[in-house]
Design a protein around this motif. Structure first.
Motif, PDB file in Angstrom:
ATOM      1  N   MET A  27       6.409  34.100 -23.613  1.00 33.19           N
ATOM      2  CA  MET A  27       5.206  33.629 -24.292  1.00 33.19           C
ATOM      3  C   MET A  27       4.472  32.582 -23.448  1.00 33.19           C
ATOM      4  O   MET A  27       3.242  32.552 -23.387  1.00 33.19           O
ATOM      5  N   LEU A  28       5.254  31.740 -22.769  1.00 33.04           N
ATOM      6  CA  LEU A  28       4.657  30.727 -21.900  1.00 33.04           C
ATOM      7  C   LEU A  28       3.931  31.381 -20.731  1.00 33.04           C
ATOM      8  O   LEU A  28       2.864  30.919 -20.303  1.00 33.04           O
ATOM      9  N   THR A  29       4.493  32.474 -20.235  1.00 30.99           N
ATOM     10  CA  THR A  29       3.838  33.206 -19.138  1.00 30.99           C
ATOM     11  C   THR A  29       2.459  33.690 -19.565  1.00 30.99           C
ATOM     12  O   THR A  29       1.462  33.503 -18.858  1.00 30.99           O
ATOM     13  N   GLY A  30       2.409  34.326 -20.743  1.00 30.09           N
ATOM     14  CA  GLY A  30       1.120  34.801 -21.237  1.00 30.09           C
ATOM     15  C   GLY A  30       0.140  33.669 -21.451  1.00 30.09           C
ATOM     16  O   GLY A  30      -1.052  33.801 -21.153  1.00 30.09           O
ATOM     17  N   SER A  31       0.619  32.548 -21.970  1.00 31.37           N
ATOM     18  CA  SER A  31      -0.262  31.402 -22.220  1.00 31.37           C
ATOM     19  C   SER A  31      -0.816  30.833 -20.917  1.00 31.37           C
ATOM     20  O   SER A  31      -1.994  30.478 -20.828  1.00 31.37           O
ATOM     21  N   LEU A  74      -5.558  37.933  -9.773  1.00 33.95           N
ATOM     22  CA  LEU A  74      -5.219  36.684  -9.107  1.00 33.95           C
ATOM     23  C   LEU A  74      -4.589  35.696 -10.094  1.00 33.95           C
ATOM     24  O   LEU A  74      -3.595  35.028  -9.775  1.00 33.95           O
ATOM     25  N   CYS A  75      -5.153  35.606 -11.303  1.00 28.13           N
ATOM     26  CA  CYS A  75      -4.600  34.696 -12.307  1.00 28.13           C
ATOM     27  C   CYS A  75      -3.195  35.118 -12.732  1.00 28.13           C
ATOM     28  O   CYS A  75      -2.341  34.272 -13.026  1.00 28.13           O
ATOM     29  N   SER A  76      -2.940  36.434 -12.753  1.00 27.97           N
ATOM     30  CA  SER A  76      -1.603  36.912 -13.100  1.00 27.97           C
ATOM     31  C   SER A  76      -0.582  36.452 -12.069  1.00 27.97           C
ATOM     32  O   SER A  76       0.510  35.970 -12.408  1.00 27.97           O
ATOM     33  N   VAL A  77      -0.923  36.600 -10.781  1.00 29.61           N
ATOM     34  CA  VAL A  77      -0.005  36.180  -9.717  1.00 29.61           C
ATOM     35  C   VAL A  77       0.198  34.667  -9.745  1.00 29.61           C
ATOM     36  O   VAL A  77       1.333  34.173  -9.658  1.00 29.61           O
ATOM     37  N   LEU A  78      -0.898  33.926  -9.892  1.00 29.82           N
ATOM     38  CA  LEU A  78      -0.771  32.470  -9.950  1.00 29.82           C
ATOM     39  C   LEU A  78       0.043  32.028 -11.162  1.00 29.82           C
ATOM     40  O   LEU A  78       0.830  31.078 -11.083  1.00 29.82           O
ATOM     41  N   GLY A  79      -0.129  32.736 -12.280  1.00 28.26           N
ATOM     42  CA  GLY A  79       0.639  32.412 -13.463  1.00 28.26           C
ATOM     43  C   GLY A  79       2.128  32.619 -13.257  1.00 28.26           C
ATOM     44  O   GLY A  79       2.954  31.806 -13.681  1.00 28.26           O
ATOM     45  N   LEU A  80       2.489  33.702 -12.568  1.00 27.63           N
ATOM     46  CA  LEU A  80       3.902  33.962 -12.282  1.00 27.63           C
ATOM     47  C   LEU A  80       4.480  32.905 -11.347  1.00 27.63           C
ATOM     48  O   LEU A  80       5.627  32.460 -11.504  1.00 27.63           O
ATOM     49  N   PRO A  98       6.847  25.985  -4.545  1.00 22.67           N
ATOM     50  CA  PRO A  98       6.351  27.319  -4.926  1.00 22.67           C
ATOM     51  C   PRO A  98       6.901  28.384  -3.989  1.00 22.67           C
ATOM     52  O   PRO A  98       7.110  28.154  -2.796  1.00 22.67           O
ATOM     53  N   ARG A  99       7.117  29.568  -4.527  1.00 25.61           N
ATOM     54  CA  ARG A  99       7.577  30.698  -3.728  1.00 25.61           C
ATOM     55  C   ARG A  99       6.975  31.966  -4.311  1.00 25.61           C
ATOM     56  O   ARG A  99       6.533  32.003  -5.452  1.00 25.61           O
ATOM     57  N   TRP A 100       6.980  32.993  -3.477  1.00 20.37           N
ATOM     58  CA  TRP A 100       6.437  34.271  -3.929  1.00 20.37           C
ATOM     59  C   TRP A 100       7.399  34.894  -4.935  1.00 20.37           C
ATOM     60  O   TRP A 100       8.583  35.036  -4.666  1.00 20.37           O
ATOM     61  N   PRO A 101       6.915  35.280  -6.122  1.00 20.03           N
ATOM     62  CA  PRO A 101       7.819  35.817  -7.148  1.00 20.03           C
ATOM     63  C   PRO A 101       8.323  37.209  -6.785  1.00 20.03           C
ATOM     64  O   PRO A 101       7.909  37.809  -5.779  1.00 20.03           O
ATOM     65  N   ASN A 102       9.189  37.730  -7.632  1.00 22.90           N
ATOM     66  CA  ASN A 102       9.764  39.059  -7.427  1.00 22.90           C
ATOM     67  C   ASN A 102       8.664  40.106  -7.269  1.00 22.90           C
ATOM     68  O   ASN A 102       7.709  40.148  -8.040  1.00 22.90           O
ATOM     69  N   PHE A 103       8.803  40.961  -6.248  1.00 20.53           N
ATOM     70  CA  PHE A 103       7.757  41.938  -5.923  1.00 20.53           C
ATOM     71  C   PHE A 103       7.498  42.885  -7.090  1.00 20.53           C
ATOM     72  O   PHE A 103       6.348  43.178  -7.432  1.00 20.53           O
ATOM     73  N   GLY A 104       8.578  43.389  -7.724  1.00 22.78           N
ATOM     74  CA  GLY A 104       8.397  44.308  -8.851  1.00 22.78           C
ATOM     75  C   GLY A 104       7.682  43.646 -10.010  1.00 22.78           C
ATOM     76  O   GLY A 104       6.838  44.265 -10.683  1.00 22.78           O
ATOM     77  N   LEU A 105       7.991  42.370 -10.259  1.00 22.63           N
ATOM     78  CA  LEU A 105       7.332  41.648 -11.339  1.00 22.63           C
ATOM     79  C   LEU A 105       5.851  41.446 -11.042  1.00 22.63           C
ATOM     80  O   LEU A 105       5.009  41.562 -11.928  1.00 22.63           O
ATOM     81  N   VAL A 106       5.552  41.157  -9.767  1.00 23.00           N
ATOM     82  CA  VAL A 106       4.150  40.991  -9.382  1.00 23.00           C
ATOM     83  C   VAL A 106       3.371  42.283  -9.604  1.00 23.00           C
ATOM     84  O   VAL A 106       2.264  42.288 -10.173  1.00 23.00           O
ATOM     85  N   ILE A 107       3.925  43.403  -9.164  1.00 18.40           N
ATOM     86  CA  ILE A 107       3.248  44.691  -9.327  1.00 18.40           C
ATOM     87  C   ILE A 107       3.038  44.998 -10.807  1.00 18.40           C
ATOM     88  O   ILE A 107       1.962  45.467 -11.225  1.00 18.40           O
ATOM     89  N   THR A 108       4.072  44.725 -11.615  1.00 18.76           N
ATOM     90  CA  THR A 108       3.949  44.981 -13.054  1.00 18.76           C
ATOM     91  C   THR A 108       2.823  44.179 -13.674  1.00 18.76           C
ATOM     92  O   THR A 108       1.993  44.707 -14.430  1.00 18.76           O
ATOM     93  N   PHE A 109       2.778  42.898 -13.355  1.00 18.93           N
ATOM     94  CA  PHE A 109       1.746  42.049 -13.947  1.00 18.93           C
ATOM     95  C   PHE A 109       0.364  42.374 -13.388  1.00 18.93           C
ATOM     96  O   PHE A 109      -0.642  42.236 -14.094  1.00 18.93           O
ATOM     97  N   LEU A 110       0.295  42.794 -12.125  1.00 17.88           N
ATOM     98  CA  LEU A 110      -1.000  43.196 -11.573  1.00 17.88           C
ATOM     99  C   LEU A 110      -1.532  44.424 -12.300  1.00 17.88           C
ATOM    100  O   LEU A 110      -2.724  44.515 -12.608  1.00 17.88           O
TER     101      LEU A 110
END
Length: 342
Positions: A27-31, A74-80, A98-110
C-alpha cells in the motif's frame, strides 16, 4: 491499483504468503507512486504554458506521450527505488544508499504504470469529448436565448422617425443616428459570447438616446460606472432589456416620466449592477392592464444560469424610499475559467 496489477502480473495475486508480510509495504508503494505522479502533474501545470497543455489534452503533439506514458513509468521506478531505500533503512537502522530494484519488479511496475496511463488518457479524452458536447449545447442554448430578445421599441422608433421627418427633421436625424448605433452594437453583440461592460454601456446609451428622443424631458438618466470596471466581462445584451423594462413599466406610465440611474460597483470578488427608477413601482406595475409577461426577466435568469450556474443572481425590489423600483444584478466579474488539465 498499481500494486494490485503488480501482484497480478507477478503471479502473487492469490498468494496470501506474499500479501501477509508485504501488505502495508505494498500500500505504501502505491501511495508513494501516486504522490510522485500527483506532484509531477502539478509541477507541469505550473511550468508548461497553458496552450501546450491544451494541445496535449486534445491529443496534439508527440511530446504528449512523454507525459502520459513516460512520466508514470518514471514515477513507478522512482517509487520502487524510494521504497527499497525505506525498507532497507528500517531494517538496518540507518539511511541506506539507493540501488536499482529487482529487474522483474521494475518491468512489472512499468507495464502496470503504462497500462494505467493509457487508461487515464483514454478516460480523459472521453471526458473532454463529453465536455465539448455539453459546451456546444450550452452555447447553442445561449444563442437561442439571446435571439429571443426582441426590443419592442424598434418598430415604434421607425414610426417615430417617419413622423418627425416632416416636422422636426433635426430630432428625427438624432433619433435615426442613435437607432443606427444601437442596431450596429446589438448585432455585433448577438455574435459574441461575452462583452466588456463598456461595450454594453455603449449599447445602453444608444438605446437611452433613442428613448429620450421619444419621451423628451420626461426621461432623465445617468450612468455611475467607475472607469476601472468598464473592462469587466459580462454576457451580451444583459442590461438593455432591464432598462427597457424600467422605462416601459415604471417611467412611461407616469405623466411626468422620471429618472433612471445605472450604477456599477465591486461587491467582494464579484460585480454588482443596479438599475434604479423612480417610476410607479412594482405593485402599481402589476395592476396595470399591460403589465408584461415577464419574458425578458425569465430570459435573463436562464442565460445567467447557463453561463454562471448558481454564481449569479437577479433581484427586483421596491426602493427603500418607496418610490420606484430597484433591479440588482450580482455576477462574477469575469466568467469562470478553469485551468487546463494535463
Amino acid at each position: 491499483m498499481i500494486v494490485l496489477l503488480a501482484a497480478l502480473f507477478s503471479g502473487n495475486l492469490l498468494r496470501m504468503g506474499w500479501w501477509s508480510p508485504n501488505f502495508l509495504w505494498s500500500m505504501l508503494t502505491g501511495s508513494i507512486i501516486m504522490g510522485l505522479l500527483q506532484g509531477s502533474f502539478i509541477a507541469l501545470g505550473w511550468l508548461i504554458p497553458s496552450e501546450r497543455l491544451r494541445q496535449w489534452r486534445d491529443g496534439v503533439g508527440r511530446s504528449r506521450w512523454l507525459v502520459y506514458i513516460g512520466l508514470p513509468a518514471l514515477c513507478s521506478v522512482l517509487g520502487l527505488i524510494l521504497l527499497d531505500v525505506l525498507m532497507r533503512s528500517v531494517a538496518m537502522g540507518s539511511l541506506a544508499r539507493p540501488r536499482w530494484p529487482n529487474f522483474g519488479l521494475v518491468i512489472t511496475f512499468l507495464i502496470c504504470g503504462t497500462l494505467l496511463a493509457g487508461l487515464s488518457w483514454w478516460r480523459l479524452r472521453a471526458q473532454l469529448q463529453a465536455h465539448k458536447v455539453r459546451q456546444q449545447m450550452t452555447e447553442a442554448q445561449l444563442r437561442l436565448l439571446q435571439a429571443q430578445i426582441e426590443p419592442h421599441f424598434l418598430f415604434n422608433t421607425l414610426a417615430n422617425v417617419q413622423g418627425l421627418i416632416d416636422y422636426e427633421p433635426a430630432l428625427a436625424k438624432r433619433m435615426l443616428d442613435a437607432f443606427t448605433d444601437y442596431l450596429r452594437a446589438s448585432l455585433l453583440q448577438m455574435r459574441a459570447e461575452d462583452v466588456s461592460l463598456g461595450e454594453e454601456l455603449d449599447l445602453v446609451q444608444s438605446y437611452l438616446t433613442v428613448m429620450q428622443c421619444r419621451m423628451g424631458q420626461r426621461l432623465r438618466w445617468q450612468l455611475e460606472i467607475p472607469a476601472e470596471l468598464r473592462t469587466a466581462r459580462i454576457p451580451p445584451l444583459l442590461l438593455q432589456p432591464l432598462i427597457e423594462n424600467a422605462i416601459h413599466h415604471g417611467l412611461e406610465p407616469q405623466i411626468d416620466g422620471g429618472q433612471l440611474c445605472l450604477r456599477a460597483r465591486m461587491d467582494g470578488s464579484g460585480l454588482c449592477l443596479e438599475i434604479d427608477d423612480d417610476g410607479i413601482g412594482l405593485a402599481a406595475a402589476q395592476q396595470r392592464h399591460r403589465r408584461g409577461s415577464g419574458v425578458a426577466l425569465k430570459n435573463i435568469r436562464e442565460r445567467l444560469r447557463a453561463t454562471y450556474g448558481s454564481g449569479a443572481s437577479l433581484q427586483l425590489q421596491a426602493r427603500t424610499d418607496g418610490l420606484g423600483t430597484q433591479v440588482r444584478l450580482n455576477l462574477p466579474r469575469l466568467h469562470p475559467q478553469s485551468v487546463p488539465a494535463i
